[in-house]
Design a protein around this motif. Structure first.
Motif, PDB file in Angstrom:
ATOM      1  N   MET A   1     -35.673  23.619  38.836  1.00 54.24           N
ATOM      2  CA  MET A   1     -35.130  22.409  39.435  1.00 54.24           C
ATOM      3  C   MET A   1     -36.277  21.482  39.828  1.00 54.24           C
ATOM      4  SD  MET A   1     -32.435  22.353  42.543  1.00 54.24           S
ATOM      5  CE  MET A   1     -32.491  21.009  43.675  1.00 54.24           C
ATOM      6  N   GLU A   2     -36.079  20.192  39.593  1.00 51.96           N
ATOM      7  CA  GLU A   2     -37.152  19.250  39.908  1.00 51.96           C
ATOM      8  C   GLU A   2     -37.231  19.023  41.415  1.00 51.96           C
ATOM      9  OE1 GLU A   2     -38.088  15.976  36.742  1.00 51.96           O
ATOM     10  OE2 GLU A   2     -35.933  16.090  37.093  1.00 51.96           O
ATOM     11  N   ASN A   3     -38.471  18.927  41.974  1.00 54.36           N
ATOM     12  CA  ASN A   3     -38.582  18.622  43.394  1.00 54.36           C
ATOM     13  C   ASN A   3     -38.528  17.122  43.610  1.00 54.36           C
ATOM     14  OD1 ASN A   3     -41.131  17.524  42.950  1.00 54.36           O
ATOM     15  ND2 ASN A   3     -42.118  19.512  43.244  1.00 54.36           N
ATOM     16  N   SER A   4     -38.432  16.721  44.905  1.00 45.45           N
ATOM     17  CA  SER A   4     -38.256  15.302  45.221  1.00 45.45           C
ATOM     18  C   SER A   4     -39.440  14.457  44.745  1.00 45.45           C
ATOM     19  CB  SER A   4     -38.042  15.133  46.720  1.00 45.45           C
ATOM     20  OG  SER A   4     -39.035  15.846  47.423  1.00 45.45           O
ATOM     21  N   GLY A   5     -40.685  15.049  44.830  1.00 48.70           N
ATOM     22  CA  GLY A   5     -41.879  14.305  44.389  1.00 48.70           C
ATOM     23  C   GLY A   5     -41.802  13.943  42.920  1.00 48.70           C
ATOM     24  N   SER A   6     -41.369  14.917  42.081  1.00 51.71           N
ATOM     25  CA  SER A   6     -41.323  14.629  40.645  1.00 51.71           C
ATOM     26  C   SER A   6     -40.158  13.708  40.296  1.00 51.71           C
ATOM     27  CB  SER A   6     -41.321  15.909  39.807  1.00 51.71           C
ATOM     28  OG  SER A   6     -40.228  16.690  40.163  1.00 51.71           O
ATOM     29  N   LEU A   7     -39.077  13.772  41.085  1.00 49.99           N
ATOM     30  CA  LEU A   7     -37.952  12.849  40.854  1.00 49.99           C
ATOM     31  C   LEU A   7     -38.394  11.417  41.161  1.00 49.99           C
ATOM     32  CD1 LEU A   7     -34.851  14.712  42.325  1.00 49.99           C
ATOM     33  CD2 LEU A   7     -35.235  14.029  39.953  1.00 49.99           C
ATOM     34  N   PHE A   8     -39.143  11.278  42.252  1.00 49.33           N
ATOM     35  CA  PHE A   8     -39.612   9.948  42.616  1.00 49.33           C
ATOM     36  C   PHE A   8     -40.630   9.448  41.579  1.00 49.33           C
ATOM     37  CE2 PHE A   8     -42.464   7.029  44.922  1.00 49.33           C
ATOM     38  CZ  PHE A   8     -41.532   6.044  45.201  1.00 49.33           C
ATOM     39  N   ALA A   9     -41.479  10.357  41.083  1.00 43.17           N
ATOM     40  CA  ALA A   9     -42.458   9.969  40.050  1.00 43.17           C
ATOM     41  C   ALA A   9     -41.720   9.485  38.806  1.00 43.17           C
ATOM     42  CB  ALA A   9     -43.363  11.159  39.708  1.00 43.17           C
ATOM     43  N   ALA A  10     -40.632  10.181  38.444  1.00 43.15           N
ATOM     44  CA  ALA A  10     -39.851   9.768  37.268  1.00 43.15           C
ATOM     45  C   ALA A  10     -39.235   8.394  37.498  1.00 43.15           C
ATOM     46  CB  ALA A  10     -38.762  10.806  36.982  1.00 43.15           C
ATOM     47  N   PHE A  11     -38.758   8.166  38.716  1.00 39.40           N
ATOM     48  CA  PHE A  11     -38.180   6.855  39.052  1.00 39.40           C
ATOM     49  C   PHE A  11     -39.257   5.764  38.938  1.00 39.40           C
ATOM     50  CE2 PHE A  11     -37.840   3.732  42.547  1.00 39.40           C
ATOM     51  CZ  PHE A  11     -36.765   3.003  42.064  1.00 39.40           C
ATOM     52  N   LEU A  12     -40.437   6.041  39.534  1.00 40.73           N
ATOM     53  CA  LEU A  12     -41.531   5.047  39.453  1.00 40.73           C
ATOM     54  C   LEU A  12     -41.903   4.782  38.004  1.00 40.73           C
ATOM     55  CD1 LEU A  12     -44.289   5.748  42.144  1.00 40.73           C
ATOM     56  CD2 LEU A  12     -42.867   3.723  41.909  1.00 40.73           C
ATOM     57  N   ASN A  13     -41.966   5.851  37.222  1.00 39.23           N
ATOM     58  CA  ASN A  13     -42.402   5.711  35.824  1.00 39.23           C
ATOM     59  C   ASN A  13     -41.392   5.003  34.930  1.00 39.23           C
ATOM     60  OD1 ASN A  13     -44.983   6.671  36.024  1.00 39.23           O
ATOM     61  ND2 ASN A  13     -44.324   8.810  35.906  1.00 39.23           N
ATOM     62  N   SER A  14     -40.208   4.756  35.474  1.00 38.68           N
ATOM     63  CA  SER A  14     -39.248   3.958  34.697  1.00 38.68           C
ATOM     64  C   SER A  14     -39.585   2.468  34.808  1.00 38.68           C
ATOM     65  CB  SER A  14     -37.818   4.224  35.179  1.00 38.68           C
ATOM     66  OG  SER A  14     -37.635   3.693  36.480  1.00 38.68           O
ATOM     67  N   HIS A  15     -40.635   2.152  35.562  1.00 36.66           N
ATOM     68  CA  HIS A  15     -41.048   0.752  35.739  1.00 36.66           C
ATOM     69  C   HIS A  15     -42.301   0.469  34.917  1.00 36.66           C
ATOM     70  CE1 HIS A  15     -38.439   1.448  39.165  1.00 36.66           C
ATOM     71  NE2 HIS A  15     -38.281   0.127  39.217  1.00 36.66           N
ATOM     72  N   ASP A  16     -42.188  -0.497  34.020  1.00 29.90           N
ATOM     73  CA  ASP A  16     -43.369  -0.939  33.270  1.00 29.90           C
ATOM     74  C   ASP A  16     -43.907  -2.222  33.909  1.00 29.90           C
ATOM     75  OD1 ASP A  16     -41.579  -2.895  32.524  1.00 29.90           O
ATOM     76  OD2 ASP A  16     -41.414  -2.255  30.437  1.00 29.90           O
ATOM     77  N   ASP A  17     -44.904  -2.847  33.279  1.00 32.82           N
ATOM     78  CA  ASP A  17     -45.514  -4.043  33.881  1.00 32.82           C
ATOM     79  C   ASP A  17     -44.496  -5.170  34.076  1.00 32.82           C
ATOM     80  OD1 ASP A  17     -48.303  -3.344  34.274  1.00 32.82           O
ATOM     81  OD2 ASP A  17     -48.422  -3.202  32.096  1.00 32.82           O
ATOM     82  N   GLU A  18     -43.576  -5.307  33.125  1.00 33.50           N
ATOM     83  CA  GLU A  18     -42.586  -6.392  33.259  1.00 33.50           C
ATOM     84  C   GLU A  18     -41.671  -6.155  34.458  1.00 33.50           C
ATOM     85  OE1 GLU A  18     -40.503  -7.048  29.547  1.00 33.50           O
ATOM     86  OE2 GLU A  18     -42.447  -7.149  28.552  1.00 33.50           O
ATOM     87  N   LYS A  19     -41.240  -4.896  34.601  1.00 25.39           N
ATOM     88  CA  LYS A  19     -40.376  -4.592  35.746  1.00 25.39           C
ATOM     89  C   LYS A  19     -41.146  -4.765  37.051  1.00 25.39           C
ATOM     90  CE  LYS A  19     -37.042  -1.615  33.481  1.00 25.39           C
ATOM     91  NZ  LYS A  19     -36.662  -0.256  33.150  1.00 25.39           N
ATOM     92  N   TRP A  20     -42.413  -4.396  37.025  1.00 27.88           N
ATOM     93  CA  TRP A  20     -43.236  -4.566  38.225  1.00 27.88           C
ATOM     94  C   TRP A  20     -43.378  -6.046  38.569  1.00 27.88           C
ATOM     95  CZ3 TRP A  20     -44.929  -2.430  42.446  1.00 27.88           C
ATOM     96  CH2 TRP A  20     -44.925  -1.036  42.552  1.00 27.88           C
ATOM     97  N   GLN A  21     -43.542  -6.862  37.537  1.00 32.08           N
ATOM     98  CA  GLN A  21     -43.661  -8.303  37.778  1.00 32.08           C
ATOM     99  C   GLN A  21     -42.388  -8.817  38.452  1.00 32.08           C
ATOM    100  OE1 GLN A  21     -46.573 -10.264  37.246  1.00 32.08           O
ATOM    101  NE2 GLN A  21     -45.295 -11.431  38.659  1.00 32.08           N
ATOM    102  N   ALA A  22     -41.238  -8.307  37.995  1.00 27.67           N
ATOM    103  CA  ALA A  22     -39.964  -8.718  38.610  1.00 27.67           C
ATOM    104  C   ALA A  22     -39.885  -8.238  40.063  1.00 27.67           C
ATOM    105  CB  ALA A  22     -38.795  -8.162  37.798  1.00 27.67           C
ATOM    106  N   VAL A  23     -40.407  -7.031  40.319  1.00 32.38           N
ATOM    107  CA  VAL A  23     -40.415  -6.502  41.698  1.00 32.38           C
ATOM    108  C   VAL A  23     -41.268  -7.406  42.592  1.00 32.38           C
ATOM    109  CG1 VAL A  23     -41.301  -4.592  43.120  1.00 32.38           C
ATOM    110  CG2 VAL A  23     -39.977  -4.098  41.057  1.00 32.38           C
ATOM    111  N   ILE A  24     -42.446  -7.757  42.105  1.00 31.12           N
ATOM    112  CA  ILE A  24     -43.343  -8.607  42.911  1.00 31.12           C
ATOM    113  C   ILE A  24     -42.723  -9.994  43.106  1.00 31.12           C
ATOM    114  CG2 ILE A  24     -45.642  -9.700  42.997  1.00 31.12           C
ATOM    115  CD1 ILE A  24     -45.617  -6.648  43.577  1.00 31.12           C
ATOM    116  N   ASP A  25     -42.095 -10.517  42.054  1.00 33.91           N
ATOM    117  CA  ASP A  25     -41.428 -11.827  42.195  1.00 33.91           C
ATOM    118  C   ASP A  25     -40.348 -11.783  43.285  1.00 33.91           C
ATOM    119  OD1 ASP A  25     -43.033 -12.868  40.256  1.00 33.91           O
ATOM    120  OD2 ASP A  25     -41.546 -12.737  38.643  1.00 33.91           O
TER     121      ASP A  25
END
Ligand code: FES
Length: 336
Positions: A1-25
């Motif tokens: 079973m995946e732990n919370s740290g790796s679940l959060f890492a997977a969530f973060l890794n679903s963000h590429d530079d374009e998504k990050w740009q949208a987050v910062i905007d």
């Protein structure tokens, strides 16, 4: 079973530079003015796509050579230091601790939106250390992106120390903003010809004498070359006697002299077509703006005081990353 740290890492890794740009905007309106440009500059200094390309390379050394990467381009080598030019850097220890706890927490986040999660952590730190949340949002976004790039183990292991003096850390955001816009007048560089109009260009707001004079119509790199102090020892990309901004071609051909414009953007020249295309080609920024946060110092002139940030690395990777992305899209399409 995946732990919370790796679940959060997977969530973060679903963000590429374009998504990050949208987050910062999304976050920009709630980032204090003192860190609004700094946060955007930092995001351009550390592109995720470049890191991913290096991680996926069969021959990483060959790729480093191909992309002409020079200097410190990996965040893992500068987890605590890369954001020294953000006002929020002074709160790094508290932010790093909170982001680590958030990443490892088993509790479900209040929102599945990254921008909202960043804001929640910034708000919690603001409450804990009694600081306005607008001063923490930019540095918290930087902490999330740093975590994504370096992984939780390296992030957690970093000491959390800050890289500014107590004197600098005691300045208010208003003082920093005032200093950025301040024109010290002709007397400041008294050794220069009195008849020529010259302006103060600051290249590190955290160091008192980190500035050089610029004469009207000169490019930033020409002004920088009047500063004969030793910068080569700190940054081997700097040529001895050519000042604090690394240079090679001085003609928008090599990408060595890229800088972030932290303050005084109204005082810099507009991007001409050559610089505009080259910035994209090098991979530093993809923006339609004619006064963007990233500039080539060898193409930029100023008519007033300006505060710049010099990144610790340079390269030529825009075209490579574009082709790499197209290739990945084609292979994904082929698999469907
Ligand atoms: S020095 Fe080569 S692009 Fe400016």
């Amino acid at each position: 079973m995946e732990n919370s740290g790796s679940l959060f890492a997977a969530f973060l890794n679903s963000h590429d530079d374009e998504k990050w740009q949208a987050v910062i905007d999304t976050l920009l309106p709630v980032i204090h003015e003192v860190d609004r440009r700094a946060t955007q500059i930092w995001l351009s200094f550390y592109p995720l796509a470049l890191l991913r390309a290096l991680q996926e390379a069969d021959d990483v050394l060959a790729l480093i050579q191909k992309l002409r990467l020079k200097g410190s381009y990996l965040l893992v080598e500068q987890i605590d230091a890369s954001h020294h030019f953000l006002y929020g850097h002074r709160y790094w220890a508290a932010v790093k601790e909170a982001v680590t706890a958030f990443a490892l927490s088993a509790a479900a986040p209040k929102s599945l939106e990254l921008a909202a999660q960043i804001q929640d952590v910034a708000d919690a730190v603001a409450k804990k250390i009694q600081v306005d949340a607008t001063l923490l949002t930019g540095i918290t976004a930087v902490a999330f992106m740093t975590l994504q790039q370096v992984g939780i183990e390296e992030f957690q292991a970093a000491s959390g120390e800050i890289h500014i003096s107590k004197k600098v850390a005691s300045k208010t955001p208003e003082q920093v903003l005032r200093q950025r816009a301040h024109d010290p007048g002709q007397g400041f560089f008294g050794f220069l010809h009195a008849n020529l109009k010259h302006y103060k260009i600051t290249f590190n707001e955290n160091v008192e004498d980190a500035c050089f004079p610029l004469i009207s119509t000169q490019h930033l790199t020409t002004g920088a070359a009047t500063d004969k102090r030793d910068y080569h020892t700190q940054d081997p990309r700097c040529i001895v006697g050519e000042g604090p901004i690394p240079v090679e071609c001085r003609s928008a051909a090599c990408g060595t002299c890229w800088v972030g414009i932290l303050g005084g953007n109204a005082n810099v020249s507009r991007v001409a077509d050559l610089e505009y295309h080259r910035i994209k080609e090098f991979g530093y920024l993809d923006s339609e703006e004619r006064k963007p946060v990233i500039r080539l110092a060898c193409m930029t002139q100023a008519e007033g005081p300006v505060s710049i940030v010099i990144p610790p690395w340079n390269g030529v990777f825009g075209k490579y990353l574009r082709l790499h992305k197209e290739q990945q899209a084609r292979s994904a399409y082929g698999k469907d």
